[in-house]
Design a protein around this motif. Structure first.
Motif, short mmCIF file in Angstrom:
data_model
loop_
_atom_site.label_atom_id
_atom_site.label_comp_id
_atom_site.label_asym_id
_atom_site.label_seq_id
_atom_site.Cartn_x
_atom_site.Cartn_y
_atom_site.Cartn_z
N ASN A 114 39.95 -54.35 11.67
CA ASN A 114 40.25 -53.25 12.59
C ASN A 114 38.97 -52.52 12.98
OD1 ASN A 114 39.70 -52.12 10.09
ND2 ASN A 114 41.34 -50.64 10.14
N ARG A 115 39.11 -51.50 13.81
CA ARG A 115 37.98 -50.64 14.18
C ARG A 115 38.47 -49.20 14.13
NH1 ARG A 115 33.77 -53.26 13.35
NH2 ARG A 115 32.54 -51.91 14.74
N ARG A 116 37.74 -48.38 13.35
CA ARG A 116 38.15 -46.98 13.22
C ARG A 116 36.94 -46.07 13.42
NH1 ARG A 116 43.43 -46.56 11.72
NH2 ARG A 116 43.26 -44.29 11.52
N SER A 117 37.16 -45.02 14.18
CA SER A 117 36.15 -43.97 14.35
C SER A 117 36.33 -42.94 13.25
CB SER A 117 36.30 -43.29 15.72
OG SER A 117 36.14 -44.20 16.78
N LEU A 118 35.23 -42.49 12.69
CA LEU A 118 35.21 -41.42 11.70
C LEU A 118 34.18 -40.39 12.16
CD1 LEU A 118 34.90 -43.65 8.50
CD2 LEU A 118 37.01 -42.77 9.47
N VAL A 119 34.23 -39.20 11.55
CA VAL A 119 33.19 -38.23 11.86
C VAL A 119 32.73 -37.56 10.57
CG1 VAL A 119 34.80 -36.33 12.43
CG2 VAL A 119 32.46 -36.31 13.33
N ALA A 120 31.42 -37.59 10.35
CA ALA A 120 30.83 -36.90 9.21
C ALA A 120 30.98 -35.40 9.42
CB ALA A 120 29.36 -37.27 9.07
N THR B 278 31.48 -36.23 25.66
CA THR B 278 30.84 -35.27 24.76
C THR B 278 29.32 -35.41 24.84
OG1 THR B 278 32.75 -35.57 23.32
CG2 THR B 278 30.86 -34.39 22.40
N ARG B 279 28.86 -36.65 24.84
CA ARG B 279 27.41 -36.90 24.93
C ARG B 279 26.85 -36.44 26.28
NH1 ARG B 279 25.31 -40.82 21.31
NH2 ARG B 279 26.84 -42.05 20.15
N ASP B 280 27.52 -36.84 27.36
CA ASP B 280 26.96 -36.62 28.69
C ASP B 280 27.02 -35.16 29.12
OD1 ASP B 280 26.54 -39.32 28.75
OD2 ASP B 280 28.14 -39.77 30.20
N LEU B 281 28.16 -34.51 28.91
CA LEU B 281 28.34 -33.15 29.40
C LEU B 281 27.53 -32.14 28.59
CD1 LEU B 281 29.91 -31.73 31.66
CD2 LEU B 281 31.73 -31.27 30.01
N LEU B 282 27.42 -32.39 27.29
CA LEU B 282 26.74 -31.44 26.41
C LEU B 282 25.33 -31.88 26.02
CD1 LEU B 282 29.68 -30.58 23.97
CD2 LEU B 282 28.99 -29.36 26.06
N GLY B 283 24.95 -33.11 26.38
CA GLY B 283 23.66 -33.63 25.92
C GLY B 283 23.62 -33.75 24.41
N TRP B 284 24.78 -34.02 23.82
CA TRP B 284 24.93 -34.03 22.35
C TRP B 284 24.99 -35.46 21.84
CZ3 TRP B 284 28.72 -35.92 19.01
CH2 TRP B 284 28.65 -35.47 17.68
N CYS B 285 24.39 -35.68 20.68
CA CYS B 285 24.58 -36.95 19.98
C CYS B 285 24.70 -36.63 18.49
CB CYS B 285 23.46 -37.93 20.25
SG CYS B 285 21.85 -37.41 19.64
N PRO B 286 25.44 -37.45 17.74
CA PRO B 286 25.62 -37.18 16.32
C PRO B 286 24.27 -37.17 15.59
CG PRO B 286 27.16 -38.88 17.08
CD PRO B 286 26.16 -38.67 18.17
N PRO B 287 23.89 -36.08 14.95
CA PRO B 287 22.57 -36.01 14.32
C PRO B 287 22.46 -36.80 13.01
CG PRO B 287 23.75 -33.95 13.98
CD PRO B 287 24.58 -34.77 14.92
N VAL B 288 23.60 -37.10 12.38
CA VAL B 288 23.58 -37.76 11.07
C VAL B 288 24.17 -39.16 11.19
CG1 VAL B 288 24.37 -37.66 8.67
CG2 VAL B 288 23.78 -35.55 9.89
N LYS B 289 23.46 -40.15 10.68
CA LYS B 289 23.94 -41.53 10.70
C LYS B 289 24.99 -41.74 9.60
CE LYS B 289 21.14 -42.69 14.02
NZ LYS B 289 21.68 -42.87 15.38
N VAL B 290 25.82 -42.77 9.79
CA VAL B 290 26.94 -43.01 8.88
C VAL B 290 26.48 -43.18 7.44
CG1 VAL B 290 28.75 -44.66 8.27
CG2 VAL B 290 28.45 -43.96 10.65
N ASP B 291 25.47 -44.00 7.18
CA ASP B 291 25.08 -44.28 5.79
C ASP B 291 24.53 -43.03 5.11
OD1 ASP B 291 25.84 -47.03 5.56
OD2 ASP B 291 24.14 -47.54 6.85
N ALA B 292 23.80 -42.21 5.84
CA ALA B 292 23.30 -40.96 5.25
C ALA B 292 24.47 -40.03 4.92
CB ALA B 292 22.34 -40.27 6.21
N ALA B 293 25.48 -39.99 5.79
CA ALA B 293 26.64 -39.14 5.54
C ALA B 293 27.45 -39.66 4.35
CB ALA B 293 27.52 -39.08 6.79
#
Length: 321
Positions: free
Chosen positions: A202-208, A292-307
């Protein structure tokens, strides 16, 4: 421009992390904390409340603030014992939210950031067909329905009053202090228990937690966030199998995964009355965070493995049994 924030749910998993970040950033904040909870910080002024089902007078605190971040909620409950779960969710997540928003408008608050849920969109996606913020909502449980009703009512208030409403719909949030199924997963891996999840595609999105907090803080002051809905994730989708392997690595305990076919797992779970658990383990749920990325110029600051390592360290220090 500096803001002063009124934060609800300040002793919860997400709310306490938002509070720590605001304090670290030097943002003035008033924290609303359930009566009986410890004051979140000696550095922060707190106001106590009994329940969001009760009438609460927030006026004095709100008059000092220009932004509300509303993270308090009746959260999704496994094996809910309420005779009418939807009514219980509505009392807190809809009626309590609207009472707070109306008082915020009366106090002159400019922006209301509402922590909603991906359950507003639905319970699952086909692989490669992620949810987007513009999709027609299709909540399938009382919690998701209550969050959608709150969103809809807040948007109506925004149109009537000029209050800027920002809606953030997180996927599953993990990080230091996480509970429920994610904590159970870490315990299984830590104990070296063989798990039948070695062949799930499967494929699942998560958020740190840190990524969610960073987006919420961005939404407090970003002009383009006004009256928008944002989905949030780590930007990297994982299978259940890959998540377990990488969590095991973070714990220093290689995952012992048995390659049981997905169909057999699903059939067994349904036979045991655990169909919803099967959906979470074997089904896909992806989100598209391009807006979220385009309108706010935002990207997740923490990578999955670090989280994952941060969650593992907290578990090993505080939650290991």
């Amino acid at each position: 421009m500096s803001h002063k924030v009124f934060l609800t749910g300040a002793s919860g998993f997400v709310g306490s992390a938002i509070l720590r970040r605001l304090v670290a950033d030097g943002t003035p904040v008033i924290a609303a904390v359930r009566q009986g909870s410890a004051a979140p910080s000696a550095l922060v002024r707190s106001v106590m409340f009994q329940s969001f089902e009760q009438d609460n007078d927030w006026g004095g605190a709100l008059a000092e603030c220009d932004v509300v971040v509303h993270s308090a909620a009746r959260v999704h409950v496994m094996n809910d014992t309420e005779t009418d779960p939807l009514a219980a969710f509505r009392r807190v997540n809809v009626e309590g939210t609207l009472a707070l928003a109306r008082q915020a408008i009366a106090a002159g608050v400019k922006r209301f950031v509402f922590i909603s849920s991906i359950k507003v969109n639905g319970e699952g996606t086909q692989p490669g067909r992620p949810y987007s913020a513009s999709d027609t909502p299709r909540p399938q449980d009382p919690y998701g329905v209550s969050k959608l009703e709150a969103e809809t009512a807040l948007q109506a208030l925004a149109r009537e009053s000029g209050l800027e409403v920002v809606i953030v719909r997180p996927v599953l949030v993990y990080g230091p202090g996480v509970k429920a199924n994610f904590l159970n997963m870490m315990r299984w891996l830590d104990r070296g228990i063989p798990l039948p999840f070695g062949a799930i595609n499967n494929r699942r999105s998560l958020v740190a937690l840190e990524n969610l907090v960073d987006l919420v803080v961005t939404c407090i002051g970003h002009a383009a966030a006004a009256n928008q809905v944002f989905l949030v994730s780590d930007g990297e989708d994982l299978s259940t199998t890959e998540l377990l392997r990488r969590m095991g690595k973070a714990l220093g305990k290689p995952a012992r995964l048995l390659p049981v076919p997905e169909g057999l797992l699903s059939a067994g779970a349904k036979a045991l009355g655990k169909g919803s658990l099967s959906q979470r383990l074997c089904g896909s749920l992806q989100v598209d965070i391009k807006k979220t990325r385009d309108l706010l110029g935002w990207c997740p600051p923490v990578k999955v493995d670090a989280a994952l390592r941060a969650a593992a360290r907290h578990y090993q220090e505080y939650d290991r049994k």
